[in-house]
Design a protein around this motif. Structure first.
Motif, PDB file in Angstrom:
ATOM      1  N   ALA A  38       0.864  -1.105   0.134  1.00 20.89           N
ATOM      2  CA  ALA A  38       0.721  -0.230   0.163  1.00 20.89           C
ATOM      3  C   ALA A  38       1.267   1.008  -0.384  1.00 20.89           C
ATOM      4  O   ALA A  38       0.288   2.056  -0.749  1.00 20.89           O
ATOM      5  N   GLU A  39       1.731   1.217   0.634  1.00 22.44           N
ATOM      6  CA  GLU A  39       2.862   2.189   0.769  1.00 22.44           C
ATOM      7  C   GLU A  39       3.003   2.565  -0.927  1.00 22.44           C
ATOM      8  O   GLU A  39       4.085   3.199  -1.593  1.00 22.44           O
ATOM      9  N   ALA A  40       4.251   1.576  -1.137  1.00 23.52           N
ATOM     10  CA  ALA A  40       4.181   1.815  -2.662  1.00 23.52           C
ATOM     11  C   ALA A  40       3.379   1.961  -3.471  1.00 23.52           C
ATOM     12  O   ALA A  40       4.698   2.613  -4.552  1.00 23.52           O
ATOM     13  N   ALA A  41       2.908   1.610  -3.755  1.00 25.23           N
ATOM     14  CA  ALA A  41       1.438   2.325  -4.845  1.00 25.23           C
ATOM     15  C   ALA A  41       2.127   3.566  -4.338  1.00 25.23           C
ATOM     16  O   ALA A  41       1.429   4.290  -5.621  1.00 25.23           O
ATOM     17  N   ASP A  42       2.800   4.143  -3.483  1.00 21.21           N
ATOM     18  CA  ASP A  42       2.836   5.791  -3.700  1.00 21.21           C
ATOM     19  C   ASP A  42       3.795   6.717  -3.875  1.00 21.21           C
ATOM     20  O   ASP A  42       4.126   7.743  -4.364  1.00 21.21           O
ATOM     21  N   THR A  43       4.999   5.584  -5.175  1.00 21.60           N
ATOM     22  CA  THR A  43       6.041   5.824  -5.120  1.00 21.60           C
ATOM     23  C   THR A  43       6.558   6.021  -6.482  1.00 21.60           C
ATOM     24  O   THR A  43       7.912   6.437  -7.101  1.00 21.60           O
ATOM     25  N   ASP A  44       6.010   6.220  -7.286  1.00 18.02           N
ATOM     26  CA  ASP A  44       5.580   5.463  -8.596  1.00 18.02           C
ATOM     27  C   ASP A  44       6.703   6.685  -9.087  1.00 18.02           C
ATOM     28  O   ASP A  44       7.447   7.206 -10.512  1.00 18.02           O
ATOM     29  N   ALA A  45       6.197   8.002  -8.400  1.00 19.18           N
ATOM     30  CA  ALA A  45       6.955   9.681  -8.843  1.00 19.18           C
ATOM     31  C   ALA A  45       7.921  10.045  -8.641  1.00 19.18           C
ATOM     32  O   ALA A  45       8.204  11.222  -8.762  1.00 19.18           O
ATOM     33  N   VAL A  47      11.858  10.773  -6.920  1.00 17.23           N
ATOM     34  CA  VAL A  47      12.868  10.520  -7.456  1.00 17.23           C
ATOM     35  C   VAL A  47      13.591   9.781  -6.221  1.00 17.23           C
ATOM     36  O   VAL A  47      13.244   9.636  -5.365  1.00 17.23           O
ATOM     37  N   ALA A  48      14.788   9.968  -6.530  1.00 17.02           N
ATOM     38  CA  ALA A  48      15.631   8.343  -5.515  1.00 17.02           C
ATOM     39  C   ALA A  48      15.475   9.351  -4.046  1.00 17.02           C
ATOM     40  O   ALA A  48      15.933   8.578  -3.162  1.00 17.02           O
ATOM     41  N   GLY A  49      16.310  10.819  -4.205  1.00 14.70           N
ATOM     42  CA  GLY A  49      16.040  10.744  -2.796  1.00 14.70           C
ATOM     43  C   GLY A  49      14.799  10.998  -1.753  1.00 14.70           C
ATOM     44  O   GLY A  49      14.257  11.163  -1.320  1.00 14.70           O
ATOM     45  N   ARG A  50      13.841  11.577  -3.014  1.00 19.24           N
ATOM     46  CA  ARG A  50      12.292  11.025  -2.084  1.00 19.24           C
ATOM     47  C   ARG A  50      11.838  10.071  -1.545  1.00 19.24           C
ATOM     48  O   ARG A  50      11.300  10.107  -0.287  1.00 19.24           O
ATOM     49  N   LEU A  51      12.373   9.362  -2.881  1.00 20.59           N
ATOM     50  CA  LEU A  51      12.029   7.968  -2.212  1.00 20.59           C
ATOM     51  C   LEU A  51      12.621   7.345  -1.036  1.00 20.59           C
ATOM     52  O   LEU A  51      12.267   6.392  -0.039  1.00 20.59           O
ATOM     53  N   ARG A  52      13.779   7.681  -0.788  1.00 21.48           N
ATOM     54  CA  ARG A  52      14.816   7.663   0.566  1.00 21.48           C
ATOM     55  C   ARG A  52      14.021   8.157   1.919  1.00 21.48           C
ATOM     56  O   ARG A  52      13.896   7.159   2.868  1.00 21.48           O
ATOM     57  N   GLU A  53      13.427   8.949   1.858  1.00 28.19           N
ATOM     58  CA  GLU A  53      13.055  10.163   2.874  1.00 28.19           C
ATOM     59  C   GLU A  53      11.620   9.310   2.952  1.00 28.19           C
ATOM     60  O   GLU A  53      11.284   8.820   4.512  1.00 28.19           O
ATOM     61  N   TYR A  54      11.145   8.997   2.155  1.00 25.17           N
ATOM     62  CA  TYR A  54       9.886   8.339   2.788  1.00 25.17           C
ATOM     63  C   TYR A  54      10.084   7.105   2.807  1.00 25.17           C
ATOM     64  O   TYR A  54       8.981   6.071   4.226  1.00 25.17           O
ATOM     65  N   MET A  55      11.329   6.013   2.292  1.00 22.86           N
ATOM     66  CA  MET A  55      11.134   5.065   3.659  1.00 22.86           C
ATOM     67  C   MET A  55      11.254   4.931   4.610  1.00 22.86           C
ATOM     68  O   MET A  55      11.196   4.096   5.055  1.00 22.86           O
ATOM     69  N   LEU A  56      12.382   6.468   4.765  1.00 20.07           N
ATOM     70  CA  LEU A  56      12.666   6.345   6.276  1.00 20.07           C
ATOM     71  C   LEU A  56      11.775   6.459   7.151  1.00 20.07           C
ATOM     72  O   LEU A  56      11.322   6.516   8.371  1.00 20.07           O
ATOM     73  N   GLY A  57      10.834   7.547   6.996  1.00 18.58           N
ATOM     74  CA  GLY A  57       9.498   8.002   6.900  1.00 18.58           C
ATOM     75  C   GLY A  57       8.774   7.049   7.589  1.00 18.58           C
ATOM     76  O   GLY A  57       8.491   6.241   8.240  1.00 18.58           O
ATOM     77  N   ALA A  74       1.567  -0.727   7.090  1.00 18.64           N
ATOM     78  CA  ALA A  74       1.289   0.403   6.528  1.00 18.64           C
ATOM     79  C   ALA A  74       1.177   0.813   7.035  1.00 18.64           C
ATOM     80  O   ALA A  74      -0.458   1.129   7.036  1.00 18.64           O
ATOM     81  N   VAL A  75       1.508   2.129   6.526  1.00 21.75           N
ATOM     82  CA  VAL A  75       1.538   3.677   6.847  1.00 21.75           C
ATOM     83  C   VAL A  75       1.463   4.152   5.140  1.00 21.75           C
ATOM     84  O   VAL A  75       2.567   5.204   5.212  1.00 21.75           O
ATOM     85  N   PRO A  76      -0.037   3.917   4.231  1.00 25.10           N
ATOM     86  CA  PRO A  76       0.579   4.626   3.042  1.00 25.10           C
ATOM     87  C   PRO A  76      -0.008   6.476   3.081  1.00 25.10           C
ATOM     88  O   PRO A  76      -0.135   6.671   4.296  1.00 25.10           O
ATOM     89  N   ARG A  77      -0.181   7.168   1.945  1.00 25.78           N
ATOM     90  CA  ARG A  77      -0.689   8.465   2.487  1.00 25.78           C
ATOM     91  C   ARG A  77      -2.026   8.595   1.505  1.00 25.78           C
ATOM     92  O   ARG A  77      -2.964   7.571   0.622  1.00 25.78           O
ATOM     93  N   ASN A  78      -2.776   9.325   2.028  1.00 31.43           N
ATOM     94  CA  ASN A  78      -4.293   9.935   1.778  1.00 31.43           C
ATOM     95  C   ASN A  78      -4.462  10.484   0.589  1.00 31.43           C
ATOM     96  O   ASN A  78      -2.976  11.187   0.439  1.00 31.43           O
ATOM     97  N   ALA A  79      -4.907  11.018  -0.218  1.00 30.89           N
ATOM     98  CA  ALA A  79      -5.439  11.876  -1.421  1.00 30.89           C
ATOM     99  C   ALA A  79      -4.436  12.795  -1.080  1.00 30.89           C
ATOM    100  O   ALA A  79      -4.233  13.938  -2.033  1.00 30.89           O
TER     101      ALA A  79
END
Length: 220
Positions: A38-45, A47-57, A74-79
């Motif tokens: 559910a979290e990975a579904a938010d990551t398609d767009a 970039v590498a740095g933002r993805l690392r931040e998201y994974m750390l968070g 899982a802690v995905p993002r709301n709209a």
């Protein structure tokens, strides 16, 4: 930063929040850390740095949930891009450079929690003018402090008010002797009494400016 430093930072942040909350901070992902579907579904767009931040968070969020006695879900993002915490949980996630941190608590105890971590570099004059009200003390380093506090406040009250609050719609009064603050909203979208119980504090050094806000749940 190593594990000992991560633990020390987690404790430092935890000391800002009241009992009933748990905090996790980290700079390095464990080798086996993975995003849940559910979290990975938010990551398609991302970039590498933002993805690392998201994974750390998200790693910090799950660690904090476990410390609270909750399943590490899982802690995905709301709209609206805010974290979608599991039922019965409120929390906040913050990133700054190479670090991330999360704080969580039970919704029966808190209506909201807000955490913001910033670097200590001062704001430019243009940004300070966008963030600080004329009736606030934004001299010296205070402009950056007000920015971090207002970020923490917004994260804290959003689950209650459900609307965007502009920086200048929140008046912050600093108490440097106690490293705390009070806040008064000037928003047409909700009454000040809605967030009258808001509390908060901060800490700063040469590395980080850390701001904490919480809104206790009112008894029925």
């Amino acid at each position: 930063m190593n594990d000992a430093a991560d633990t020390a930072l987690s404790r430092r942040i935890a000391e800002l929040f009241p009992a009933g909350t748990t905090v996790s901070a980290c700079t390095t992902l464990p080798a086996d850390a993975r995003l849940m579907p559910a979290e990975a579904a938010d990551t398609d767009a991302m970039v590498a740095g933002r993805l690392r931040e998201y994974m750390l968070g998200r790693h910090c969020a799950r660690t904090a949930l476990r410390s609270l006695g909750h399943e590490a879900v899982a802690v995905p993002r709301n709209a609206d891009r805010s974290p979608a915490w599991p039922a019965g949980i409120v929390g906040s996630v913050s990133h700054s450079g190479d670090i991330a941190a999360a704080v969580v608590g039970h919704a029966q105890d808190f209506a909201g929690l807000g955490l913001d971590i910033e670097s200590p570099e001062p704001l430019t004059a243009d940004l300070a003018a966008m963030i600080c009200r004329d009736d606030e003390d934004h001299t010296g380093e205070n402009a950056k402090l007000l920015f971090g506090i207002k970020e923490a406040i917004y994260k804290c009250i959003y689950p209650t008010v459900g609307v965007y609050v502009d920086f200048k719609e929140m008046e912050v009064k600093l108490d440097p002797t106690r490293s705390s603050f009070s806040a008064l909203p000037h928003s047409p979208n909700f009454e000040p009494a809605t967030v009258a119980g808001l509390q908060g504090c901060f800490t700063k050094d040469e590395d980080y400016l850390i701001c904490a806000a919480w809104l206790p749940r009112r008894p029925n």
